[in-house]
Design a protein around this motif. Structure first.
Motif, PDB file in Angstrom:
ATOM      1  N   GLU A   2       0.576  -1.388   0.281  1.00 56.41           N
ATOM      2  CA  GLU A   2       0.392   0.105   0.455  1.00 56.41           C
ATOM      3  C   GLU A   2       0.632   1.030  -0.317  1.00 56.41           C
ATOM      4  N   ASP A   3       1.788   1.133   1.301  1.00 52.95           N
ATOM      5  CA  ASP A   3       3.179   2.548   0.641  1.00 52.95           C
ATOM      6  C   ASP A   3       3.130   2.641  -0.572  1.00 52.95           C
ATOM      7  N   ALA A   4       4.151   1.492  -1.487  1.00 50.60           N
ATOM      8  CA  ALA A   4       4.039   1.927  -2.999  1.00 50.60           C
ATOM      9  C   ALA A   4       3.184   2.395  -3.986  1.00 50.60           C
ATOM     10  N   LYS A   6       0.852   3.971  -3.042  1.00 52.52           N
ATOM     11  CA  LYS A   6       1.219   5.764  -2.230  1.00 52.52           C
ATOM     12  C   LYS A   6       2.138   6.549  -3.200  1.00 52.52           C
ATOM     13  N   ALA A   7       3.306   5.751  -2.805  1.00 50.69           N
ATOM     14  CA  ALA A   7       4.080   6.570  -3.338  1.00 50.69           C
ATOM     15  C   ALA A   7       3.994   6.727  -5.256  1.00 50.69           C
ATOM     16  N   ALA A   8       3.841   5.556  -5.449  1.00 51.41           N
ATOM     17  CA  ALA A   8       3.530   5.839  -7.133  1.00 51.41           C
ATOM     18  C   ALA A   8       2.033   7.104  -7.643  1.00 51.41           C
ATOM     19  N   VAL A   9       1.490   6.890  -6.307  1.00 48.87           N
ATOM     20  CA  VAL A   9       0.448   8.156  -7.099  1.00 48.87           C
ATOM     21  C   VAL A   9       0.575   9.507  -6.795  1.00 48.87           C
ATOM     22  N   ILE A  41       4.672  -2.924  -9.147  1.00 52.86           N
ATOM     23  CA  ILE A  41       3.391  -3.308  -8.409  1.00 52.86           C
ATOM     24  C   ILE A  41       2.694  -4.318  -8.759  1.00 52.86           C
ATOM     25  N   SER A  42       2.890  -3.518 -10.224  1.00 53.42           N
ATOM     26  CA  SER A  42       2.183  -4.981 -10.723  1.00 53.42           C
ATOM     27  C   SER A  42       2.587  -6.242 -11.026  1.00 53.42           C
ATOM     28  N   ARG A  70      -5.415   5.023  -7.722  1.00 55.65           N
ATOM     29  CA  ARG A  70      -6.230   5.040  -5.788  1.00 55.65           C
ATOM     30  C   ARG A  70      -6.753   4.483  -6.421  1.00 55.65           C
ATOM     31  N   GLN A  71      -7.100   3.487  -6.710  1.00 51.12           N
ATOM     32  CA  GLN A  71      -8.716   2.562  -6.787  1.00 51.12           C
ATOM     33  C   GLN A  71      -7.864   1.530  -5.683  1.00 51.12           C
ATOM     34  N   LEU A  72      -6.694   1.065  -6.129  1.00 51.90           N
ATOM     35  CA  LEU A  72      -5.725  -0.114  -5.579  1.00 51.90           C
ATOM     36  C   LEU A  72      -6.248  -0.600  -3.926  1.00 51.90           C
ATOM     37  N   PRO A  73      -5.999   0.493  -2.986  1.00 55.85           N
ATOM     38  CA  PRO A  73      -5.606   0.286  -2.277  1.00 55.85           C
ATOM     39  C   PRO A  73      -6.601  -0.348  -1.408  1.00 55.85           C
ATOM     40  N   GLU A  74      -7.799   0.472  -2.000  1.00 54.27           N
ATOM     41  CA  GLU A  74      -9.432   0.123  -0.837  1.00 54.27           C
ATOM     42  C   GLU A  74      -9.128  -1.310  -1.469  1.00 54.27           C
TER      43      GLU A  74
END
Length: 247
Positions: A2-4, A6-9, A41-42, A70-74
């Motif tokens: 999730e941190d990775a 967020k950093a990419a976003v 990430i992929s 942006r949708q990935l963490p949730e």
């Protein structure tokens, strides 16, 4: 992960916002960094599972990628919740199936096997107060000493479980440990005052122990609560006769 993400976003957002002021070489370096970050990430198994199409950074498609990222963490949190729910459902089903096997062993009179099977189940679900109480009840008719162990575990996990305390009282009376039976019933009554069943069974402990005065006092309390309880009235008459015989 999730941190990775967020950093990419954050990197994508910064690039979209500031790309207009970057020189060509800076854009190229930034795009290479984004490509590597998105690629890593992929490769995550959870991300692969959630994305029907592989994540990929394509220049001039930053907004579409940003929306997906942006949708990935949730989505990851939702997947974790679903997996935890599935695991808990499977755990509860396993517990239920193994309890049923214990019942079958008892019905088939494989008592030693039932005790061993339920002991393993108890150890695996050591923090489950309700299960410990259920096991105690299952073993009550075949092994009073063994069942007490599970009632004690249930009460240790749930001190307000007066039902298990009362069952302990019955079991202790059956093996003629009257002091322990009295303590168990008194503890149950601390949690459920004026419970007629607990009081009546406590009077039986006093009768079996020959404590006739205590039996009388307890039975009078029972009849104050429920004057219609015939067995309590007969027991009081019985205890009163014994008191007179001792005088």
């Amino acid at each position: 992960m999730e941190d990775a993400i967020k950093a990419a976003v954050y990197g994508l957002y910064a690039y979209i916002k500031h790309s207009g002021v970057l020189i060509r070489q800076e854009k190229k370096e930034y795009q290479e960094l984004l490509t590597k970050a998105v690629h890593l990430i992929s490769l995550d198994p959870l991300v692969k599972q959630m994305c029907s199409e592989p994540l990929e950074y394509v220049p001039r498609n930053e907004l579409q990628l940003l929306s997906r990222m942006r949708q990935l963490p949730e989505q990851i949190r939702s997947l974790h919740r679903d997996r935890l729910q599935q695991a808990e459902t499977a755990r509860l089903q396993s517990r239920s199936d193994r309890m049923e096997k214990g019942r079958q062993l008892i019905a088939q009179k494989y008592f030693d096997g039932a005790v061993q099977h339920l002991g393993r189940l108890s150890a695996e679900f050591a923090d489950d107060a309700a299960l410990q109480a259920q096991i105690g009840k299952m073993l009550f008719d075949i092994n009073h000493i063994e069942c007490i162990t599970y009632f004690e575990k249930a009460v240790a996990l749930d001190p307000q479980d007066h039902g298990s305390l009362a069952m302990m009282g019955v079991a202790f009376r059956k093996i003629r440990q009257f002091d322990n039976a009295e303590r168990a019933y008194l503890a149950a009554l601390e949690r459920d005052q004026d419970n007629v069943n607990y009081l009546f069974n406590l009077s039986r402990v006093y009768i079996d122990a020959g404590k006739w005065t205590n039996a009388q006092e307890t039975l009078r309390r029972v009849l104050d609560i429920d004057p219609t309880l015939g067995p309590a009235r007969k027991a009081l008459e019985f205890a009163t006769r014994h008191c007179r015989d001792l005088m």
